[in-house]
Design a protein around this motif. Structure first.
Motif, PDB file in Angstrom:
ATOM      1  N   ARG A  23     -15.119  -5.988   0.131  1.00  0.00           N
ATOM      2  CA  ARG A  23     -13.842  -5.224   0.334  1.00  0.00           C
ATOM      3  C   ARG A  23     -13.936  -3.725   0.773  1.00  0.00           C
ATOM      4  NH1 ARG A  23     -10.910  -4.660  -5.257  1.00  0.00           N
ATOM      5  NH2 ARG A  23     -11.482  -6.363  -6.320  1.00  0.00           N
ATOM      6  N   ALA A  24     -12.973  -3.499   1.503  1.00  0.00           N
ATOM      7  CA  ALA A  24     -12.880  -2.705   2.855  1.00  0.00           C
ATOM      8  C   ALA A  24     -13.549  -1.041   2.007  1.00  0.00           C
ATOM      9  CB  ALA A  24     -12.345  -2.280   3.812  1.00  0.00           C
ATOM     10  N   ALA A  25     -15.273  -0.760   2.372  1.00  0.00           N
ATOM     11  CA  ALA A  25     -15.453   0.285   2.214  1.00  0.00           C
ATOM     12  C   ALA A  25     -14.695   1.454   2.229  1.00  0.00           C
ATOM     13  CB  ALA A  25     -16.588   0.807   2.916  1.00  0.00           C
ATOM     14  N   ILE A  26     -13.445   1.593   2.943  1.00  0.00           N
ATOM     15  CA  ILE A  26     -12.498   2.665   3.289  1.00  0.00           C
ATOM     16  C   ILE A  26     -11.534   2.395   2.770  1.00  0.00           C
ATOM     17  CG2 ILE A  26     -13.177   2.864   5.548  1.00  0.00           C
ATOM     18  CD1 ILE A  26     -10.715   2.159   6.466  1.00  0.00           C
ATOM     19  N   LEU A  27     -10.783   1.663   1.917  1.00  0.00           N
ATOM     20  CA  LEU A  27      -9.881   1.277   1.044  1.00  0.00           C
ATOM     21  C   LEU A  27     -10.675   1.655  -0.192  1.00  0.00           C
ATOM     22  CD1 LEU A  27      -8.168  -2.258   3.340  1.00  0.00           C
ATOM     23  CD2 LEU A  27      -7.899   1.141   3.652  1.00  0.00           C
ATOM     24  N   VAL A  28      -9.075   2.014  -0.922  1.00  0.00           N
ATOM     25  CA  VAL A  28      -9.313   2.030  -2.657  1.00  0.00           C
ATOM     26  C   VAL A  28      -8.615   1.354  -3.390  1.00  0.00           C
ATOM     27  CG1 VAL A  28     -10.152   4.887  -1.604  1.00  0.00           C
ATOM     28  CG2 VAL A  28      -7.061   4.032  -2.765  1.00  0.00           C
TER      29      VAL A  28
ATOM     30  N   ARG B  20      14.932  -5.756  -1.621  1.00  0.00           N
ATOM     31  CA  ARG B  20      15.003  -4.387  -1.409  1.00  0.00           C
ATOM     32  C   ARG B  20      14.935  -4.027  -2.815  1.00  0.00           C
ATOM     33  NH1 ARG B  20      20.000  -6.311   2.410  1.00  0.00           N
ATOM     34  NH2 ARG B  20      19.942  -6.282   3.922  1.00  0.00           N
ATOM     35  N   GLU B  21      15.397  -4.241  -3.889  1.00  0.00           N
ATOM     36  CA  GLU B  21      14.602  -3.330  -4.555  1.00  0.00           C
ATOM     37  C   GLU B  21      13.855  -3.349  -4.936  1.00  0.00           C
ATOM     38  OE1 GLU B  21      17.469  -4.718  -8.353  1.00  0.00           O
ATOM     39  OE2 GLU B  21      19.202  -4.440  -7.065  1.00  0.00           O
ATOM     40  N   LEU B  22      12.851  -4.060  -5.173  1.00  0.00           N
ATOM     41  CA  LEU B  22      11.713  -3.436  -5.013  1.00  0.00           C
ATOM     42  C   LEU B  22      10.039  -3.213  -4.454  1.00  0.00           C
ATOM     43  CD1 LEU B  22      10.572  -7.702  -6.863  1.00  0.00           C
ATOM     44  CD2 LEU B  22      10.574  -4.917  -8.537  1.00  0.00           C
ATOM     45  N   SER B  23      11.084  -3.610  -3.057  1.00  0.00           N
ATOM     46  CA  SER B  23      10.253  -2.703  -1.603  1.00  0.00           C
ATOM     47  C   SER B  23      10.004  -1.626  -2.028  1.00  0.00           C
ATOM     48  CB  SER B  23       9.960  -3.213  -0.465  1.00  0.00           C
ATOM     49  OG  SER B  23       9.611  -3.039   0.498  1.00  0.00           O
ATOM     50  N   GLU B  24       8.651  -0.636  -2.485  1.00  0.00           N
ATOM     51  CA  GLU B  24       8.308   0.629  -2.422  1.00  0.00           C
ATOM     52  C   GLU B  24       6.447   0.638  -1.727  1.00  0.00           C
ATOM     53  OE1 GLU B  24      10.964   2.762  -6.258  1.00  0.00           O
ATOM     54  OE2 GLU B  24       8.452   2.560  -5.862  1.00  0.00           O
ATOM     55  N   LEU B  25       6.414  -0.241  -0.426  1.00  0.00           N
ATOM     56  CA  LEU B  25       5.586  -0.171   0.077  1.00  0.00           C
ATOM     57  C   LEU B  25       4.913   1.128   1.068  1.00  0.00           C
ATOM     58  CD1 LEU B  25       4.449  -3.964   0.908  1.00  0.00           C
ATOM     59  CD2 LEU B  25       3.674  -2.815  -0.915  1.00  0.00           C
ATOM     60  N   THR B  26       3.894   1.394   0.099  1.00  0.00           N
ATOM     61  CA  THR B  26       3.337   3.032   0.957  1.00  0.00           C
ATOM     62  C   THR B  26       1.798   2.477   1.392  1.00  0.00           C
ATOM     63  OG1 THR B  26       3.357   4.358  -0.743  1.00  0.00           O
ATOM     64  CG2 THR B  26       5.040   4.659   0.774  1.00  0.00           C
ATOM     65  N   TYR B  27       1.624   3.128   1.795  1.00  0.00           N
ATOM     66  CA  TYR B  27      -0.214   3.095   2.630  1.00  0.00           C
ATOM     67  C   TYR B  27      -0.761   4.641   2.254  1.00  0.00           C
ATOM     68  CZ  TYR B  27       0.321  -0.793   5.822  1.00  0.00           C
ATOM     69  OH  TYR B  27       0.452  -1.680   6.430  1.00  0.00           O
ATOM     70  N   THR B  28      -1.895   4.525   1.561  1.00  0.00           N
ATOM     71  CA  THR B  28      -2.895   5.839   0.861  1.00  0.00           C
ATOM     72  C   THR B  28      -3.247   6.361   2.545  1.00  0.00           C
ATOM     73  OG1 THR B  28      -5.033   4.629   0.846  1.00  0.00           O
ATOM     74  CG2 THR B  28      -3.560   5.231  -0.798  1.00  0.00           C
ATOM     75  N   PRO B  29      -3.979   7.387   2.137  1.00  0.00           N
ATOM     76  CA  PRO B  29      -4.742   7.849   3.296  1.00  0.00           C
ATOM     77  C   PRO B  29      -5.785   7.220   4.220  1.00  0.00           C
ATOM     78  CG  PRO B  29      -3.852  10.517   1.692  1.00  0.00           C
ATOM     79  CD  PRO B  29      -4.088   8.742   1.448  1.00  0.00           C
ATOM     80  N   GLU B  30      -6.533   6.939   3.093  1.00  0.00           N
ATOM     81  CA  GLU B  30      -7.356   6.388   3.512  1.00  0.00           C
ATOM     82  C   GLU B  30      -7.132   4.884   4.358  1.00  0.00           C
ATOM     83  OE1 GLU B  30      -8.584   8.167  -0.068  1.00  0.00           O
ATOM     84  OE2 GLU B  30      -6.782   7.542   0.531  1.00  0.00           O
ATOM     85  N   GLU B  31      -6.125   4.124   3.773  1.00  0.00           N
ATOM     86  CA  GLU B  31      -5.648   2.818   4.018  1.00  0.00           C
ATOM     87  C   GLU B  31      -5.004   3.025   5.719  1.00  0.00           C
ATOM     88  OE1 GLU B  31      -4.064   0.252  -0.035  1.00  0.00           O
ATOM     89  OE2 GLU B  31      -2.596   1.450   0.921  1.00  0.00           O
ATOM     90  N   SER B  32      -3.865   4.135   6.029  1.00  0.00           N
ATOM     91  CA  SER B  32      -3.430   4.832   7.125  1.00  0.00           C
ATOM     92  C   SER B  32      -4.395   5.254   8.344  1.00  0.00           C
ATOM     93  CB  SER B  32      -2.859   6.097   7.160  1.00  0.00           C
ATOM     94  OG  SER B  32      -1.179   5.922   6.189  1.00  0.00           O
ATOM     95  N   ALA B  33      -6.007   5.657   7.570  1.00  0.00           N
ATOM     96  CA  ALA B  33      -6.650   5.792   8.686  1.00  0.00           C
ATOM     97  C   ALA B  33      -7.335   3.955   8.642  1.00  0.00           C
ATOM     98  CB  ALA B  33      -7.561   6.585   8.058  1.00  0.00           C
ATOM     99  N   TYR B  34      -7.687   3.048   8.285  1.00  0.00           N
ATOM    100  CA  TYR B  34      -8.398   2.029   8.475  1.00  0.00           C
ATOM    101  C   TYR B  34      -6.681   1.418   9.337  1.00  0.00           C
ATOM    102  CZ  TYR B  34      -8.395  -3.055   7.657  1.00  0.00           C
ATOM    103  OH  TYR B  34      -9.130  -3.623   8.278  1.00  0.00           O
TER     104      TYR B  34
END
Length: 487
Positions: A8-13, A338-352
């Motif tokens: 797994r990518a080290a920077i992702l949680v 549309r009802e289920l979509s709530e995807l967001t990135y963590t700070p680590e994922e955003s950095a990646y």
């Protein structure tokens, strides 16, 4: 090709396993189904990682196919392997009676796209293949949805049959075409599918029909310096073919696509090549036009052989139809996404993502992962053998954001991100949406009836006829290296 458990990518949680349903479903049963999908997230993610690590070519996905089959058997499904003459294709069925809701599962990888789960280009040591179209996620999410629906049938919350189709070799092998030819979808009321992408969308765009073929030329070896007159160059035949195809491009209908790659062209410059091969795709949104373009391309290959005094061998791999949209079904899928979509990135994922976006030609806003796009009426530039299924049974699909926004399919960026938590989040969104949509179809006979009428209206006077030669077998060796001995 050695197997290896991917890192797994080290920077992702890790992604939290807690279920977030967003806007609450009015139906408590459907909400519970979606929650059960999420409850198995760790198992499904490990399955996807294993298939990502194996990265098996089309029609050779032995371990990947068996992994999905084993999950389904454990869930009580009756599994029939090796259907349609394809060792890695399978059907897994749970329940009985109508309606029958089918779910498609893919799991083949692509050549030359090996990549570690890092935001810079770095191939894995153990394989040259990579899941740059995300089929490791596709097959796993579809399996997760089927298992959740089967539990509803077992406990009496739903009535009918759920069937998971293991469909190999989507990338050029066209397994679904052969499965359709064997009437494996004849009793199905609706088919669901999905695909990884860089954004969330539904609304059933159509796609490009595609015909594929390999042109092999057999000439005569000779010393290129001392006896060139004794040789007949198979590579020259390929070059003439390709030049003729380039001239043909000017005189093709709008939206046509012709691509090729020379897969064999000789071994040494001082030896006249006695064997050469070129691999072609021809595409157009209309299957009849794609078929006619192929007939013209075949003349280019015949001209190449005639001009160089070589012999032409044609390996016709068949064709796939354009996807036939179904609005009655797609609106159900779009509503659930549309009802289920709530995807967001963590700070680590955003950095990646930001690091990876520096390598993209057209990066898109990261906020797009939280949006859902309606693609009703659109025309996809890609091709898929889902098209053939959609011409014989009402079919609907979706895309989920498993890649960083702006990432093109069939790229190292897609392959690497497929083993990160970014991909896990998108995969689980797809699995929940498939399960929720299947629930709606099991409990909405009127929607299934409208979908069937729409299919009949869209096909109209253009009945489906597979773009296969009479008795053509599945091209089980199409991913094998080219060989002059094939003639």
């Amino acid at each position: 090709m050695r197997s290896s458990k991917p890192r797994r990518a080290a920077i992702l949680v890790p992604v939290a396993v807690a279920c977030c349903l967003g806007t609450a479903f009015a139906n408590d049963g459907k909400q519970a189904t979606v929650a059960r999908v999420e409850a198995g997230a760790d198992t499904y993610w490990q399955t996807a990682l294993d298939i990502w690590g194996w990265a098996e070519p089309g029609y050779q996905e032995t371990r990947s196919s068996e992994r999905l089959q084993s999950l389904l058997r454990a869930g009580g499904f009756e599994v029939v392997a090796g259907v349609a003459g394809i060792p890695t294709a399978f059907m897994a069925t749970y329940g009985s009676g109508q309606p029958v809701i089918g779910i498609l599962a893919e799991f083949d990888a692509l050549p030359g796209l090996s990549q570690k789960p890092v935001p810079h280009q770095e191939a894995r040591d153990e394989t040259t293949w990579g899941h740059a179209c995300g089929h490791h996620l596709f097959g796993t999410a579809s399996t997760a949805a089927a298992l959740a629906i089967a539990e509803d049938i077992r406990d009496g919350r739903l009535r009918g049959t759920v069937r998971l189709y293991g469909t190999p070799a989507e990338e050029g092998g066209g397994a679904k075409v052969f499965m359709v030819r064997e009437n494996l979808f004849s009793d199905v009321d609706a088919v669901l599918h999905w695909h990884p992408g860089d954004a969330n969308s539904a609304g059933d765009p159509t796609s490009q029909a595609r015909v594929a073929a390999k042109f092999r030329f057999h000439g005569r070896n000779a010393h290129a310096a001392s006896a060139p007159e004794a040789g007949r160059s198979a590579l020259d035949a390929v070059n003439v073919t390709n030049y003729a195809a380039e001239m043909m491009r000017e005189h093709t209908p709008d939206l046509s696509r012709i691509h090729y790659v020379i897969t064999a062209g000789g071994d040494a410059p001082n030896v006249v090549p006695g064997f050469a091969e070129v691999y072609y795709y021809v595409r157009h949104p209309d299957a009849a036009v794609a078929r006619s373009l192929y007939e013209r391309l075949l003349k280019c290959a015949q001209a190449g052989a005639l001009a160089t005094e070589t012999e032409l061998e044609v390996d016709y791999l068949g064709g796939v139809y354009n996807v036939l949209p179904n609005d009655a079904l797609s609106q159900v899928t779009l509503r659930n996404l549309r009802e289920l979509s709530e995807l967001t990135y963590t700070p680590e994922e955003s950095a990646y993502a930001e690091t990876l976006q520096a390598t993209l030609t057209t990066p898109q806003p990261l906020a797009n992962v939280g949006k859902v796009f309606d693609r009703t009426g659109a025309v996809s530039k890609g091709s898929t053998d889902v098209g053939d299924v959609s011409w014989v049974v009402p079919t609907t699909g979706l895309r989920a954001a498993t890649w960083v926004p702006g990432t093109p399919a069939h790229s190292w960026q897609a392959s690497g991100t497929g083993a990160t938590t970014i991909a896990r989040k998108g995969m689980m969104l797809a699995a929940k949406t498939l399960a929720a949509t299947a629930w709606d179809l099991f409990t909405s006979p009127e929607v299934l009836a409208r979908a069937r009428r729409e299919l009949e209206e869209r096909t109209g006077r253009n009945p489906y006829a597979a773009m296969l030669e009479d008795g053509q077998p599945p091209p089980l060796t199409y991913r094998n290296p080219p060989s002059a001995g094939s003639h």
